[in-house]
Design a protein around this motif. Structure first.
Motif, PDB file in Angstrom:
ATOM      1  N   GLY A 127      68.993  -8.450  11.143  1.00  0.00           N
ATOM      2  CA  GLY A 127      69.486  -8.763   9.317  1.00  0.00           C
ATOM      3  C   GLY A 127      69.266 -10.190   8.883  1.00  0.00           C
ATOM      4  O   GLY A 127      69.319 -11.179   9.579  1.00  0.00           O
ATOM      5  N   ASN A 128      69.091 -10.345   7.710  1.00  0.00           N
ATOM      6  CA  ASN A 128      69.300 -11.543   6.935  1.00  0.00           C
ATOM      7  C   ASN A 128      69.537 -11.486   5.479  1.00  0.00           C
ATOM      8  O   ASN A 128      69.108 -10.418   5.066  1.00  0.00           O
ATOM      9  CB  ASN A 128      67.936 -12.385   7.359  1.00  0.00           C
ATOM     10  N   GLU A 148      62.425 -14.450   9.399  1.00  0.00           N
ATOM     11  CA  GLU A 148      61.775 -13.443   8.359  1.00  0.00           C
ATOM     12  C   GLU A 148      61.863 -14.198   6.864  1.00  0.00           C
ATOM     13  O   GLU A 148      61.438 -13.266   5.739  1.00  0.00           O
ATOM     14  CB  GLU A 148      62.414 -12.077   8.399  1.00  0.00           C
ATOM     15  N   HIS A 189      68.748  -7.897   4.044  1.00  0.00           N
ATOM     16  CA  HIS A 189      67.809  -7.231   4.642  1.00  0.00           C
ATOM     17  C   HIS A 189      68.667  -6.426   6.013  1.00  0.00           C
ATOM     18  O   HIS A 189      69.341  -7.468   6.498  1.00  0.00           O
ATOM     19  CB  HIS A 189      66.715  -8.154   5.209  1.00  0.00           C
ATOM     20  N   HIS A 237      68.849  -3.775   9.404  1.00  0.00           N
ATOM     21  CA  HIS A 237      68.387  -2.959  10.131  1.00  0.00           C
ATOM     22  C   HIS A 237      69.460  -1.702  10.429  1.00  0.00           C
ATOM     23  O   HIS A 237      70.592  -1.877  10.888  1.00  0.00           O
ATOM     24  CB  HIS A 237      68.266  -3.380  11.538  1.00  0.00           C
ATOM     25  N   HIS A 259      61.855  -0.717  11.535  1.00  0.00           N
ATOM     26  CA  HIS A 259      62.407  -2.175  11.598  1.00  0.00           C
ATOM     27  C   HIS A 259      63.863  -2.193  10.445  1.00  0.00           C
ATOM     28  O   HIS A 259      64.749  -2.498  11.061  1.00  0.00           O
ATOM     29  CB  HIS A 259      61.508  -3.234  10.942  1.00  0.00           C
TER      30      HIS A 259
END
Ligand SMILES: CSCCC(=O)C(=O)COP(=O)(O)O
Ligand SMILES: [Zn+2]
Length: 219
Positions: A36-37, A89, A107, A109, A182
């Motif tokens: 994650g970000n 990313e 973001h 997952h 993803h």
């Protein structure tokens, strides 16, 4: 190209916003295995005068430290001397900001977003269809029995290869894209809206998963 000068106050506010969202999403188990970000824009999109604050790469996002975030420019490069590395990313964030002018990108997952993306990709589709679910209204789509398609992109190991596909993949009215097996990128005008969109996407992915299971289409 960004020429922004960011004040200490702007930077602290952006980091505080990210810290709050990070802690909330971590409590939901949305950052398994350092995945994650998160990012928020700082500065003016219309004037092409912005940078953004983003999570540092490879950190355990369930803990809070003084080294969790950094500022990067529109090319994804740190704007201040730091030993921190921006998210691997970051280039995907750059493309989303450039194309949409949004204010925040999150973001994560999850098992549901991974399974549903793989399931539809394996059917030969490049999007996940969702129809007549009330939570579509969270995207500000108010048509009765609305049908939406959430774009799926290939999950290349080379992030620049994914990033270059992002602008054309973004669909009008849909504030998100999913990378195959993803995770989801969701965005909004600000952190509040990006969070609402992300939560709606996750609800819809779980809905689609359970609906398809119930309909007997998963064997
Ligand atoms: C261990 S997850 C693989 C990398 C990834 O997909 C992710 O979201 C986290 O990468 P980052 O560099 O932002 O920590
Ligand atoms: Zn990821």
């Amino acid at each position: 190209m960004s020429h922004s000068t960011i004040t200490l106050e702007q930077k602290q506010q952006a980091f505080a916003e990210l810290r709050d969202v990070k802690s909330l999403f971590a409590s939901r188990g949305w950052f398994p295995g350092t995945s994650g970000n998160l990012s928020v824009r700082v500065g003016d999109y219309a004037e092409n005068d912005f940078t953004f604050a983003i999570t540092a790469s490879g950190k355990d996002k369930s803990v809070s430290t003084p080294e969790d975030f950094l500022l990067v420019n529109q090319e994804g490069k740190p704007t201040e001397a730091t030993k921190l590395k921006p998210s691997a990313e970051t280039l995907i964030h750059c493309e989303i900001y450039r194309k949409t002018g949004c204010g925040a990108i999150f973001h994560v997952h999850t098992v549901f977003n991974n399974i549903v993306s793989e399931w539809y990709w394996k059917k030969g589709l490049k999007s996940i269809p969702v129809e007549a679910v009330e939570l579509i209204k969270a995207f500000n789509i108010w048509d009765e029995d609305a049908r939406i398609e959430i774009p799926i992109l290939p999950n290349y190991a080379d992030i620049p290869r994914i990033a270059e596909l992002v602008p054309d993949a973004i669909a009008p009215r849909i504030p998100g894209i999913i990378l195959r097996n993803h995770g989801i990128y969701a965005w909004g005008a600000n952190a509040f809206e990006a969070k609402r969109h992300l939560e709606a996407f996750e609800f819809l992915f779980e809905y689609v998963y359970r609906w398809d299971l119930l309909a007997g289409t998963i064997r």
